[in-house]
Structure formats: structure tokens, C-alpha cells
Design a protein around this motif. Structure first.
Motif, PDB file in Angstrom:
ATOM      1  N   TRP A  94       0.827  -1.192   0.000  1.00  0.00           N
ATOM      2  CA  TRP A  94       0.000   0.000   0.000  1.00  0.00           C
ATOM      3  C   TRP A  94       0.865   1.247   0.000  1.00  0.00           C
ATOM      4  N   GLY A  95       0.379   2.294  -0.614  1.00  0.00           N
ATOM      5  CA  GLY A  95       1.077   3.574  -0.661  1.00  0.00           C
ATOM      6  C   GLY A  95       0.400   4.455  -1.696  1.00  0.00           C
ATOM      7  N   ASP A  96      -0.081   5.610  -1.262  1.00  0.00           N
ATOM      8  CA  ASP A  96      -0.920   6.448  -2.123  1.00  0.00           C
ATOM      9  C   ASP A  96      -0.172   7.640  -2.692  1.00  0.00           C
ATOM     10  N   THR A  99      -4.381  10.387  -1.229  1.00  0.00           N
ATOM     11  CA  THR A  99      -5.284   9.583  -0.401  1.00  0.00           C
ATOM     12  C   THR A  99      -6.748   9.986  -0.567  1.00  0.00           C
ATOM     13  N   GLN A 139       3.172  -1.487   4.012  1.00  0.00           N
ATOM     14  CA  GLN A 139       3.067  -0.079   3.629  1.00  0.00           C
ATOM     15  C   GLN A 139       4.397   0.439   3.119  1.00  0.00           C
ATOM     16  N   ASN A 145       0.681   9.674   2.240  1.00  0.00           N
ATOM     17  CA  ASN A 145       0.394   9.006   3.512  1.00  0.00           C
ATOM     18  C   ASN A 145       1.051   9.724   4.681  1.00  0.00           C
ATOM     19  N   GLU A 148      -1.242  12.604   5.514  1.00  0.00           N
ATOM     20  CA  GLU A 148      -2.410  12.144   6.262  1.00  0.00           C
ATOM     21  C   GLU A 148      -2.069  11.935   7.730  1.00  0.00           C
ATOM     22  N   TYR A 156       7.701  10.080   8.691  1.00  0.00           N
ATOM     23  CA  TYR A 156       6.806   8.958   8.407  1.00  0.00           C
ATOM     24  C   TYR A 156       7.599   7.696   8.059  1.00  0.00           C
ATOM     25  N   ASN A 307      -4.486   5.244   8.863  1.00  0.00           N
ATOM     26  CA  ASN A 307      -4.067   4.092   8.067  1.00  0.00           C
ATOM     27  C   ASN A 307      -4.287   2.859   8.937  1.00  0.00           C
TER      28      ASN A 307
END
Length: 367
Positions: A94-96, A99, A139, A145, A148, A156, A307
Motif C-alpha cells: 500500500w502507498g498512495d 489519499t 506499507q 500518507n 495524512e 513517516y 491508516n
């Protein structure tokens, strides 16, 4: 390349997925996750596996959901079905890039999308339950992300890799220790028949008789840290207010309140995003029943980041999921969705098993 990517790739393939020579591996991720995809692909080649890659593009998903017909939105490519039927392992990354790219998509289109993937999910979970397929989701830290989570990208990255103990000399040994500690909790809960969860504006009971508690120690989610099961489908009664926003496809649903009677949601409210909540509950008949009850045990994760890979692991929380149950836990509920919602237990939380207090203020009391 960040050396932590190489270390993470090795942990994912050798510990989580146990990839060996000759295994067919499907690597699935978005365009923003390419650095980790490439690192995993290289490590898979070194291990003698046969990796293949499925890359999703956010802009194309948006086009489909905004302009596609019902048949187009619910269509699943035969090639993807075939892959899920034949590969030995699947790694979802996962990784946007953004988002919020689905924020303005009609909730009914989101429901169609979930319904269309039902057959694929049934193949996936049936093979998982039979031990024919191994899966792990992880992730990759992206700018979107990080934003977010209200962090810089470097902050992060430290959070993501720290949550998985990638900075330690031997992260695999750390996860094996966690596995041993959590197994004691699972063994204890496997002897119990009823569960009652009490917290702020929450008092909910359910039967767990005959269901198996699963020890989540980095093998299917990475990072990890929870114990969970699927409750008896028609046994859930009471109410629960979720402390944190529910996140579905980048959309936030705030202050969710659910009431259950004989397993089924009979009342649902939310301060924000209630329309999406109600649409999700109407996805199919199984969407109104619980597929999971779980307790987060990773006390290295304390910040809510929007998340669920991390949030559901927060030490001192419980989460419930409406929708699909887990066959490996004995769950029988069938649905095209599985959506987790999180409740803080650190201040007023208590859990009772067969009437005995076993958890209080975010901590198990089991010795």
C-alpha cells in the motif's frame, strides 16, 4: 535506495511469506510504491522465485468509477482471477499518491466496486484457509500518507520502519518473541465462550465459542501486533461507539455508532459521512454482521495515522470489522467487504471473558 527497503524486502519474503525457490509470487502495488516493488522483485529473483507484478494507477481507478457502467465497474479481469488461483504467495504493497482521489466518487459506485471483487476475494480466502496461498500486506511510505499522518516524509519513514522493528539488528528475532507472547493470549482466549467489551458509550457482547484466535506476528500484515477472531455470527448484541474516524477508500466517517441485535446492525449513525456508512452496510447481507473482533497489541504504535494497517495495531485499542469473516478463525460470514473500525480502551476500557475481567485500561491482565 534506502537500505531499510532492502532489509524490509528480505523480512517480507523470508519471514512473512517464506518464499522459497520455485514459488510463484504476485506483487501488487500502486505506482507510488515502485521503489519497494523493485526491491522485493530483486530479492525474489535472488531467492529463485517467479515474481510477477500488478501495478494499480489511481487516475485509471477514478475514471472507471466516475464514468464506467455497472458492468464495467463490477468486472474483474480473468487474468487477475487466474493469478489468484495459481500463485503461491501474494504481497500487497500500500502507498498512495493522493489519499483523497476517491472523495467525490458516489458511494453507490464504491459499493459496486466492492461487490465486483467478491469472487476474487472468495478465491483468495478459500485458498488461504486451505493453506494453498500465503499473503502479506505492507506499507511503503509516500508523501500522501505522510501528510495524512501529519508528518514529514522522513518522520513517516521512521514511523513505518520503526513500527516493523526494521531498525533493529534482527527484526525477525523480535517478531518471533512477539509471536511467543501473543500465543499465550490466544491459547487463553481459545478456552473461552463469551466476550464482553465495555468502554465509553460501549457495551457489546458476543459468543466466541469454538472460534480460533489468530496470532498476528508479522506474517500476514507487516508491521503487525494484534490477536483476533471471528465471533459467532448471530451472537452479537449491544452498542459501540468508535473513538477514531473510520477510513474507507480515503474517505473519513466520524463518530460512528452501531447497535447490534442477534448479530445484525439494527441502527447506525455517524456525525460525518453517514451516507457512506449506510451504503457500506447495504453492500450485501453479510455487511451488516461482524466478521472480526480484535485487540491491538503493538505498544510501539501510539499515533493515529488514518491508516488501518497501523491504527488497528495500536496497543490499548480494540477493533471490530463489519463484513467478511475469517475461515481460518472459524468465521462463516460472507461479504464482499471487510471494514475495520477502532475503539480506544486506554481510559475506560474493560474486556470480560466468560464474566472474568481479563483486560483493563489498554492492558491484558492474563499472566
Amino acid at each position: 535506495m534506502d537500505p531499510r527497503l532492502l532489509k524490509l524486502s528480505d523480512v517480507l519474503l523470508t519471514y512473512s511469506l517464506k518464499i522459497k525457490k520455485g514459488d510463484k509470487l504476485l506483487i501488487s502495488g500502486g505506482e507510488s510504491t515502485l521503489p519497494l516493488i523493485k526491491a522485493v522483485y530483486k530479492r525474489a529473483i535472488e531467492l529463485g522465485a517467479y515474481p510477477q507484478v500488478d501495478i494499480g494507477v489511481e487516475d485509471l481507478t477514478e475514471i472507471l468509477l466516475k464514468y464506467g457502467s455497472e458492468d464495467q465497474i463490477t468486472y474483474t479481469p480473468e487474468s487477475l482471477k487466474r493469478a489468484f488461483e495459481t500463485v503461491d504467495a501474494v504481497l500487497t504493497i500500500w502507498g498512495d499518491k493522493n489519499t483523497r482521489f476517491l472523495t467525490n466518487v458516489d458511494a453507490s459506485k464504491m459499493k459496486l466496486r466492492s461487490r465486483g471483487r467478491r469472487e476474487l476475494m472468495e478465491i483468495f480466502h478459500e485458498r488461504m484457509a486451505k493453506g494453498e496461498l500465503r499473503w502479506c500486506g505492507t506499507q511503503f511510505p509516500t508523501h500522501a500518507n505522510a501528510q495524512e499522518a501529519s508528518m514529514s516524509l522522513s518522520e513517516y519513514e521512521d514511523f513505518v520502519y520503526g513500527a516493523g522493528f526494521i531498525d533493529e539488528d534482527d527484526p525477525v528475532a523480535k517478531w518471533m518473541n512477539i509471536r511467543d507472547e501473543q500465543q499465550k493470549i490466544c491459547d487463553f482466549l481459545n478456552t473461552k465462550e463469551t466476550l464482553r467489551i465495555v468502554s465509553k458509550d460501549t457495551d457489546i457482547t458476543m459468543s466466541i465459542k469454538g472460534r480460533k484466535w489468530i496470532n498476528c506476528c508479522g506474517e500476514e500484515n507487516f508491521p503487525d501486533g494484534e490477536v483476533f477472531t471471528s465471533p459467532i455470527e448471530d451472537s452479537v448484541n449491544g452498542h459501540i461507539r468508535f473513538s477514531f474516524p473510520g477510513i474507507y477508500a480515503g474517505r473519513e466517517i466520524e463518530d460512528i455508532y452501531l447497535e447490534f441485535k442477534d448479530g445484525k446492525v439494527v441502527n447506525a449513525k455517524a456525525a460525518k459521512g453517514e451516507d457512506l456508512l449506510l451504503e457500506l452496510l447495504e453492500t450485501d447481507e453479510g455487511a451488516k454482521f461482524l466478521g472480526e473482533v480484535a485487540v491491538g497489541t503493538n505498544y510501539g504504535i501510539q499515533k493515529f495515522t488514518k491508516n488501518m494497517l497501523f491504527d488497528e495495531k495500536i496497543g490499548g485499542t480494540v477493533h471490530l470489522a463489519i463484513g467478511r469473516g475469517f475461515p481460518e478463525a472459524g468465521g462463516q460470514n460472507v461479504s464482499s467487504i471487510h471494514w475495520d473500525m477502532l475503539c480506544d480502551m486506554k481510559e475506560e476500557g474493560k474486556i470480560f471473558a466468560d464474566g472474568e475481567l481479563i483486560y483493563e485500561k489498554g492492558q491484558f491482565l492474563i499472566k
